[in-house]
Design a protein around this motif. Structure first.
Motif, PDB file in Angstrom:
ATOM      1  N   GLY A   1      -2.227  -8.241  10.391  1.00  0.00           N
ATOM      2  CA  GLY A   1      -2.545  -9.392  11.223  1.00  0.00           C
ATOM      3  C   GLY A   1      -1.650  -9.577  12.438  1.00  0.00           C
ATOM      4  O   GLY A   1      -1.790 -10.555  13.159  1.00  0.00           O
ATOM      5  N   GLY A   2      -0.717  -8.665  12.686  1.00  0.00           N
ATOM      6  CA  GLY A   2       0.121  -8.761  13.880  1.00  0.00           C
ATOM      7  C   GLY A   2      -0.693  -8.536  15.144  1.00  0.00           C
ATOM      8  O   GLY A   2      -0.471  -9.179  16.173  1.00  0.00           O
ATOM      9  N   LEU A   3      -1.649  -7.614  15.048  1.00  0.00           N
ATOM     10  CA  LEU A   3      -2.566  -7.370  16.157  1.00  0.00           C
ATOM     11  C   LEU A   3      -3.965  -7.734  15.698  1.00  0.00           C
ATOM     12  O   LEU A   3      -4.298  -7.612  14.526  1.00  0.00           O
TER      13      LEU A   3
ATOM     14  N   TYR B   1       0.809  -1.216   0.000  1.00  0.00           N
ATOM     15  CA  TYR B   1       0.000   0.000   0.000  1.00  0.00           C
ATOM     16  C   TYR B   1       0.837   1.257   0.000  1.00  0.00           C
ATOM     17  O   TYR B   1       0.329   2.347  -0.158  1.00  0.00           O
ATOM     18  N   THR B   2       2.124   1.114   0.224  1.00  0.00           N
ATOM     19  CA  THR B   2       2.906   2.310   0.504  1.00  0.00           C
ATOM     20  C   THR B   2       3.048   3.199  -0.718  1.00  0.00           C
ATOM     21  O   THR B   2       2.970   2.758  -1.849  1.00  0.00           O
ATOM     22  N   THR B   3       3.238   4.483  -0.447  1.00  0.00           N
ATOM     23  CA  THR B   3       3.475   5.467  -1.498  1.00  0.00           C
ATOM     24  C   THR B   3       4.860   5.306  -2.085  1.00  0.00           C
ATOM     25  O   THR B   3       5.149   5.839  -3.133  1.00  0.00           O
TER      26      THR B   3
ATOM     27  N   CYS C   1       5.600   8.524  10.455  1.00  0.00           N
ATOM     28  CA  CYS C   1       6.878   7.928  10.802  1.00  0.00           C
ATOM     29  C   CYS C   1       6.901   6.426  10.550  1.00  0.00           C
ATOM     30  O   CYS C   1       7.698   5.698  11.137  1.00  0.00           O
ATOM     31  N   GLY C   2       6.055   5.930   9.620  1.00  0.00           N
ATOM     32  CA  GLY C   2       5.921   4.481   9.387  1.00  0.00           C
ATOM     33  C   GLY C   2       7.222   3.814   8.999  1.00  0.00           C
ATOM     34  O   GLY C   2       7.717   2.908   9.686  1.00  0.00           O
ATOM     35  N   ALA C   3       7.803   4.245   7.885  1.00  0.00           N
ATOM     36  CA  ALA C   3       9.029   3.610   7.424  1.00  0.00           C
ATOM     37  C   ALA C   3      10.148   3.818   8.438  1.00  0.00           C
ATOM     38  O   ALA C   3      10.959   2.919   8.679  1.00  0.00           O
TER      39      ALA C   3
HETATM   40  C1  LIG Z   1      -1.871   3.073   2.568  1.00  0.00           C
HETATM   41  C2  LIG Z   1      -0.504   3.092   3.182  1.00  0.00           C
HETATM   42  C3  LIG Z   1       0.392   4.090   2.805  1.00  0.00           C
HETATM   43  C4  LIG Z   1       1.653   4.128   3.373  1.00  0.00           C
HETATM   44  N1  LIG Z   1       2.467   5.125   2.992  1.00  0.00           N
HETATM   45  C5  LIG Z   1       3.659   5.252   3.619  1.00  0.00           C
HETATM   46  C6  LIG Z   1       4.517   6.332   3.309  1.00  0.00           C
HETATM   47  O1  LIG Z   1       4.220   7.161   2.454  1.00  0.00           O
HETATM   48  N2  LIG Z   1       5.675   6.459   3.983  1.00  0.00           N
HETATM   49  C7  LIG Z   1       6.016   5.571   4.956  1.00  0.00           C
HETATM   50  O2  LIG Z   1       7.072   5.755   5.552  1.00  0.00           O
HETATM   51  N3  LIG Z   1       5.258   4.512   5.257  1.00  0.00           N
HETATM   52  C8  LIG Z   1       4.087   4.344   4.612  1.00  0.00           C
HETATM   53  N4  LIG Z   1       3.300   3.276   4.915  1.00  0.00           N
HETATM   54  C9  LIG Z   1       3.727   2.379   6.009  1.00  0.00           C
HETATM   55  C10 LIG Z   1       4.712   1.298   5.645  1.00  0.00           C
HETATM   56  O3  LIG Z   1       4.417   0.696   4.433  1.00  0.00           O
HETATM   57  C11 LIG Z   1       4.745   0.162   6.685  1.00  0.00           C
HETATM   58  O4  LIG Z   1       3.468  -0.273   6.847  1.00  0.00           O
HETATM   59  C12 LIG Z   1       5.164   0.568   8.022  1.00  0.00           C
HETATM   60  O5  LIG Z   1       6.360   1.140   7.929  1.00  0.00           O
HETATM   61  C13 LIG Z   1       5.119  -0.646   8.978  1.00  0.00           C
HETATM   62  O6  LIG Z   1       5.967  -1.701   8.642  1.00  0.00           O
HETATM   63  P1  LIG Z   1       5.999  -3.088   9.444  1.00  0.00           P
HETATM   64  O7  LIG Z   1       6.937  -3.911   8.701  1.00  0.00           O
HETATM   65  O8  LIG Z   1       6.187  -2.865  10.873  1.00  0.00           O
HETATM   66  O9  LIG Z   1       4.563  -3.692   9.317  1.00  0.00           O
HETATM   67  P2  LIG Z   1       3.742  -4.253   7.992  1.00  0.00           P
HETATM   68  O10 LIG Z   1       4.220  -3.488   6.837  1.00  0.00           O
HETATM   69  O11 LIG Z   1       2.383  -4.161   8.413  1.00  0.00           O
HETATM   70  O12 LIG Z   1       4.275  -5.712   7.868  1.00  0.00           O
HETATM   71  C14 LIG Z   1       3.933  -6.779   8.714  1.00  0.00           C
HETATM   72  C15 LIG Z   1       4.181  -8.076   8.019  1.00  0.00           C
HETATM   73  O13 LIG Z   1       3.996  -9.165   8.898  1.00  0.00           O
HETATM   74  C16 LIG Z   1       3.334 -10.202   8.215  1.00  0.00           C
HETATM   75  N5  LIG Z   1       2.741 -11.116   9.181  1.00  0.00           N
HETATM   76  C17 LIG Z   1       1.746 -10.897  10.069  1.00  0.00           C
HETATM   77  N6  LIG Z   1       1.508 -12.020  10.780  1.00  0.00           N
HETATM   78  C18 LIG Z   1       2.375 -12.961  10.338  1.00  0.00           C
HETATM   79  C19 LIG Z   1       2.627 -14.322  10.665  1.00  0.00           C
HETATM   80  N7  LIG Z   1       1.927 -14.947  11.607  1.00  0.00           N
HETATM   81  N8  LIG Z   1       3.592 -14.975   9.998  1.00  0.00           N
HETATM   82  C20 LIG Z   1       4.318 -14.356   9.038  1.00  0.00           C
HETATM   83  N9  LIG Z   1       4.129 -13.079   8.692  1.00  0.00           N
HETATM   84  C21 LIG Z   1       3.163 -12.384   9.318  1.00  0.00           C
HETATM   85  C22 LIG Z   1       2.385  -9.480   7.342  1.00  0.00           C
HETATM   86  O14 LIG Z   1       1.896 -10.299   6.310  1.00  0.00           O
HETATM   87  C23 LIG Z   1       3.292  -8.355   6.856  1.00  0.00           C
HETATM   88  O15 LIG Z   1       4.099  -8.784   5.810  1.00  0.00           O
HETATM   89  C24 LIG Z   1       2.041   3.180   4.333  1.00  0.00           C
HETATM   90  C25 LIG Z   1       1.154   2.177   4.698  1.00  0.00           C
HETATM   91  C26 LIG Z   1      -0.105   2.123   4.144  1.00  0.00           C
HETATM   92  C27 LIG Z   1      -1.037   1.052   4.599  1.00  0.00           C
END
Ligand SMILES: Cc1cc2nc3c(=O)[nH]c(=O)nc-3n(C[C@H](O)[C@H](O)[C@H](O)COP(=O)(O)OP(=O)(O)OC[C@H]3O[C@@H](n4cnc5c(N)ncnc54)[C@H](O)[C@@H]3O)c2cc1C
Ligand SMILES: Cc1cc2nc3c(=O)[nH]c(=O)nc-3n(C[C@H](O)[C@H](O)[C@H](O)COP(=O)(O)OP(=O)(O)OC[C@H]3O[C@@H](n4cnc5c(N)ncnc54)[C@H](O)[C@@H]3O)c2cc1C
Lengths: 431, 537
Positions: free
Chosen positions: A325-327, A46-48, A407-409
């Motif tokens: 699905g983490g939470l 979904y990320t930009t 601050c996602g990334a």
């Molecule tokens: C619409 C949208 C726009 C965004 N735009 C930006 C942006 O412009 N700039 C930015 O910095 N960030 C952006 N983000 C956020 C970024 O993409 C990441 O979501 C964020 O940084 C969090 O990363 P994460 O790896 O902690 O979690 P997630 O990206 O949520 O990853 C979690 C992963 O864990 C996996 N998982 C869960 N449970 C299990 C399991 N039991 N076994 C194995 N795998 C599992 C999931 O399938 C997923 O792959 C955006 C997000 C969205 C939704």
């Protein structure tokens, strides 16, 4: 096709294929750890494509942070529980540099993370404060800064992206901006077109020639053209450069609504390059069960070929929040889905969300998550680390609001850096 | 009909009707059928009050049979008329009354004779036969009766009322026009009604021979502005929840005295469970709460155990205007569901009337009584025709019907006519028709107004995605041409959130997180201003 169960032995297993999971694998491979990563693509899809560090602090602020590093200092003072409070600025900078360099090496070039936030364009004609952007998007930041004569191009049949919308929202501060609609070559019927399909078409040189000609025809006196993000999936910079050469124009991309190509590029680059570098990558699967053992931890899952087990000395939990699905949000509370770790959360559903959606303070449930110690080890119900082998990274961590704080990334990359560092230290102590 | 003076925009009409609910629009059509010109106004828009916040049950009368034979009879008669004359607004799906273990056995046993007293057909079913018809019914059901309940689309009903009235006479409807005061002469006549245009903030002055107050729960406030103290209402707030699938073919009523979560009404592809009943002091800040959702679910699951595992997409609330009859006490559920027409002559007024209370099911009768009074006051002797004249439909007002957009799109199969709302399959051409020709259409029409006239925002995404696509499309068409379009998107999703908030768990929560990432993270809607006048409450 049923095969006998496959069993792997690694030093580090990463659960999750979001930005945090991929960043963790990058850092682990750099340290020479044998690493496995499992997970469906999460929010990456979904990320930009923009990599945010910190856009707003305080979160209610209307003014975007110009200097996010300064903002981080204030954030640590105001929100001592924030994951960023456990990571120094120099560590965060190091993590960003390592990450963007690794991704650039995989063929998706990013601008070098700098001192200040960039004002990056959004499809609604607003700006997003972010630290690093794909090079295909960078000229847009520049064009706006210079208020250059720019034309935003949209494509007949592409829903949710309107050049006139971008212009209507920017025209006051950017007088040289105009809008035009074109047909994508070969997709002129007016029915729906998809960014991913166009991006894959533009991998083909002949398609690029036709498309560049279209661009030349509508450019008028514009110096820059802004397009929805469709300039290729693999090595988008090569596609971008070639289109600029063919059209004789400066071109830039603007992110589109999900599913957007920026995320697909990252995912495909990771999935292609990582295994070549020695990562055991099991994409599109979820870990079903995690069993602690005396000499390590075993992860179990099923893929289309049958059972898989991974025995690891250390595990990083990077499973994201609700969307990934983490939470899990149940009627009577939020739980951590895989290990049932305790989740810090507001008391009762009435307290999860504020009354107004756009309340500038953000919603309390978005700050729910798991607690960690300074080594990024999740805490159990007794307040002590749940296991010496378990670490956590990404937006599953409590006390942050990645959406509102932009601050996602940053959280994903910086916390992955720290979690890998602590895991490596534990592995060294062990041997 | 309007001229713009230097201080207020001036309107003149024969009858001013205040309140664009089912009652006010019903009066508008009733009068238009008698050849009388009217102006209908609403402080927000059509169905902004109880008419947009109800169960959509076209009562057979069964619900009132045990306590109020008169209301039950009225419901039966009016239900039959509407089924005949407004068939396209109605799903004649039938209904069951079901008693489950723990419910009062005597109450259940007396039900058939109470129905007979009100003339309502009532067939007993064995619990086994009932579960064959409705497999979701609890196996603890011990008594089941079948009655001719039906469901009605109140949005379609009001739109058709207004559309027909506009066709018949040069009657007009003005949204976001709120009555703030009345001017009187010395002889007890209202000479002008003063209003605020809630979109622009400007003043509107309306001159009419007769003024009808169809303000629903607000009728007491409005009557007081005219100096009348004879209208006395209790405000009873009710909350309902919408599931993402249709849980039963028929209306399922709990066979016991009315309580929380005891009616499940199907509507197209969803079902609506309700309702709570809580007296409230004020009409401001009415919103559904988590507690009300839980109360509905706890009771509803006793009739239909599946409710405990169902995904809900939204909750909503409405306020019933209950007439405070002397001696009825303050229990909202026991107060009369009947209606009253006040001619206010006892208050010294000669050209003002208030119609309030009642039901959606009985709106036509309420409009008829009001029409009779107003026509007589105007010296018009044309009789009421709404009991015999069918409600005509129109192109721009078909879009509130669930499933219509999808059928329309498949029949035309024009790939250029892209679907903007994927949950409900609403295509571009629907938006074009609504913006051009729906009742109350206006320049730079708000997304909220478009949502009201279609299924946009009503599916499981609750507007998170379609608001953005429809907004972009309206920019593309040039309907929006400034940052106001983004504020429209912001206001629309903000409005939908009020109803989503109390049902956020499970998949709906996942969806919300994605929506917030889109709206704030991607588009930055949280950082744009929204303080324009009339941005909702
Ligand atoms: C619409 C949208 C726009 C965004 N735009 C930006 C942006 O412009 N700039 C930015 O910095 N960030 C952006 N983000 C956020 C970024 O993409 C990441 O979501 C964020 O940084 C969090 O990363 P994460 O790896 O902690 O979690 P997630 O990206 O949520 O990853 C979690 C992963 O864990 C996996 N998982 C869960 N449970 C299990 C399991 N039991 N076994 C194995 N795998 C599992 C999931 O399938 C997923 O792959 C955006 C997000 C969205 C939704
Ligand atoms: C929870 C609930 C469930 C229900 N379920 C059913 C059911 O299943 N079946 C059934 O038959 N009935 C049902 N009802 C009852 C039914 O909804 C109402 O009786 C009916 O909708 C009332 O319509 P109305 O036009 O009189 O009032 P409303 O629809 O409330 O209309 C009043 C209008 O006046 C406007 N207004 C207020 N003040 C001003 C002002 N100062 N200036 C201009 N305009 C103003 C408001 O914006 C509003 O649109 C239910 C009611 C509730 C609350």
């Amino acid at each position: 096709m049923q095969q006998k169960p496959r069993a792997y032995e690694v030093q580090l297993a990463v659960i999750g294929s979001g930005l945090a999971g991929f960043a963790a694998s990058i850092f682990a491979l750099e340290r020479g750890l044998s690493t496995a990563q499992v997970g469906n693509t999460g929010a990456v899809a979904y990320t930009t494509g923009y990599l945010d560090l910190l856009g707003y602090h305080p979160v209610t602020g209307q003014q975007m942070l110009h200097d996010p590093w300064q903002g981080l200092e204030t954030l640590r003072r105001d929100e001592p529980g924030h994951p960023y409070a456990l990571i120094r600025n120099d560590e965060i900078a190091d993590a960003f540099h390592l990450f963007t360099r690794a991704v650039s090496d995989m063929g998706v070039n990013y601008s070098a993370p700098g001192e200040n936030n960039l004002a990056a364009l959004t499809p609604s004609g607003t700006f997003k404060p972010t630290l690093s952007v794909p090079l295909t998007m960078l000229p847009g930041v520049e064009a706006h800064r210079r208020a250059a004569r720019t034309r935003i191009v949209d494509i007949l049949g592409l829903k949710g992206f309107s050049a006139r919308e971008v212009v209507a929202n920017l025209q006051d501060s950017w007088p040289g901006l105009s809008a035009v609609t074109i047909n994508f070559p070969g997709m002129e019927s007016g029915s729906q077109v998809y960014p991913e399909v166009m991006a894959r078409a533009l991998q083909v040189p002949a398609e690029r020639e036709l498309f560049a000609q279209q661009l030349r025809e509508v450019a008028g006196d514009a110096e820059y053209l802004g397009l929805p993000a469709i300039m290729g999936i693999h090595e988008p910079d090569a596609v971008h450069n070639d289109l600029e050469r063919l059209s004789g124009l400066r071109l830039f991309e603007i992110p589109t609504m999900p599913p957007a190509v920026a995320g697909i590029r990252l995912r495909e680059a990771f999935e292609q390059i990582f295994p070549e570098r020695g990562l055991l990558l099991i994409p599109q699967q979820k870990v079903d069960r995690v069993t602690p053992e005396a000499d390590g931890t075993t992860l179990r899952l099923k893929d289309s070929y049958g059972d898989v087990s991974i025995h690891a000395q250390a595990v990083i939990l990077a499973t994201g929040r609700f969307l990934s699905g983490g939470l899990e949000a149940l009627r009577d509370g939020v739980r951590e889905a895989l290990l049932n770790l305790p989740v810090t959360q507001p008391e009762g559903r009435e307290a999860w969300y504020r009354e107004r959606y756009f309340d500038p303070r953000g919603h309390l449930v978005n700050r729910a998550g798991i607690e960690i110690d300074p080594q990024f080890r999740p805490l159990g119900r007794d307040g002590k680390p749940a296991s010496k082998r378990l670490f956590a990274a990404g937006v599953i961590l409590a006390h942050q609001d990645w959406i509102r704080q932009r601050c996602g990334a940053g959280i994903a990359i910086a916390s992955a850096y720290k979690a890998v560092e602590s895991a490596a230290a534990m592995l060294t102590r062990q041997t | 009909m309007s001229t713009r003076g230097h201080e207020a925009e001036l309107f003149e009409t024969d009858v001013l009707i205040i309140g664009g609910g089912v009652t006010g629009t019903g009066v508008m059509r009733d009068l238009a059928l008698r050849g009388i010109r009217c102006l209908l106004i609403d402080r927000r828009d059509l169905n902004a009050g109880a008419s947009g916040g109800n169960h959509g049950l076209l009562h057979s009368g069964g619900r009132y049979a045990s306590a109020d034979t008169e209301t039950a009879t009225e419901c039966r008669q009016e239900g039959a008329i509407l089924k005949r004359l407004a068939a396209e607004c109605i799903d004649d799906c039938g209904g069951l009354f079901v008693a489950v273990e723990g419910d009062d056995i005597d109450y259940a046993e007396r039900f058939p004779e109470r129905c007979a007293a009100a003339g309502i057909p009532c067939e007993p079913l064995t619990p086994a036969a009932a579960r064959e018809l409705e497999p979701g019914l609890s196996d603890k059901a011990f008594a089941v009766y079948q009655v001719p309940d039906a469901t009605v689309d109140p949005f379609r009903l009001t739109l058709e009322n207004v559309n027909h009235a506009q066709q018949l006479s040069d009657s007009q409807y003005l949204p976001h026009t709120e009555v703030t005061d009345f001017e009187m002469d010395d002889h007890g006549a209202i000479t002008a009604t003063l209003c605020r245009n809630n979109r622009s903030g400007e003043l509107r002055r309306i001159r009419a021979s007769q003024v009808v107050n169809a303000g629903g729960a607000w009728a007491m406030e409005i009557a007081r502005m005219a100096g009348c103290s004879d209208v006395s209402l209790i405000y009873s707030k009710g909350t309902l929840i919408i599931s993402n699938i249709r849980l039963s073919d028929r209306v399922i009523n709990r066979l016991r005295p009315p309580g929380d979560g005891d009616i499940l009404v199907p509507g197209g592809t969803v079902s609506v469970l309700g309702t709570t009943s809580d007296n409230v002091e004020s009409l401001e800040r009415i919103r559904p709460t988590v507690d009300e959702v839980e109360r509905n679910l706890a009771q509803g699951a006793m009739m239909m155990p599946r409710l405990d595992h169902t995904r809900f997409i939204r909750a909503f609330s409405g306020v019933r205007p209950l007439l405070q009859a002397s001696g009825a006490g303050s229990d909202g559920r026991k107060a009369s569901r009947g209606f009253t027409l006040f001619d206010h002559e006892s208050q010294g007024l000669s050209n003002f009337a208030t119609i309030t209370g009642g039901k959606l099911t009985t709106f036509r009768l309420m409009a008829e009584k009001t029409g009779d009074l107003v026509a007589a006051r105007l010296g018009v002797d044309t009789p009421c025709r709404t009991a015999t004249e069918p409600l005509p439909s129109g192109d721009a007002i078909r879009w509130t019907e669930p499933g219509f957009a999808a059928r329309y799109w498949y029949n035309r199969r024009d790939p250029k006519d892209m679907i903007l709302c994927e949950c409900e399959m609403v295509p571009q051409s629907a938006i074009d028709q609504i913006v051009e020709a729906a009742p109350g259409a206006e320049e730079k029409m708000s997304l909220e107004a478009i949502g009201l006239r279609s299924r946009v925002g009503k599916g499981s995404c609750q507007g998170s995605f379609c608001a953005i696509r429809v907004g972009s499309y309206l920019y593309e068409r040039g309907v929006y041409d400034s940052p106001d379009g983004l504020r429209q998107m912001r206001n629309f999703v903000d409005g939908r959130f009020k109803g989503v908030r109390p049902v956020l768990w499970g998949e709906q929560m996942t969806q919300m997180e994605l929506a917030e990432a889109l709206h704030c993270g991607l588009m930055g809607l949280d950082k744009i201003g929204s303080n324009e006048p009339g941005s909702g409450e």
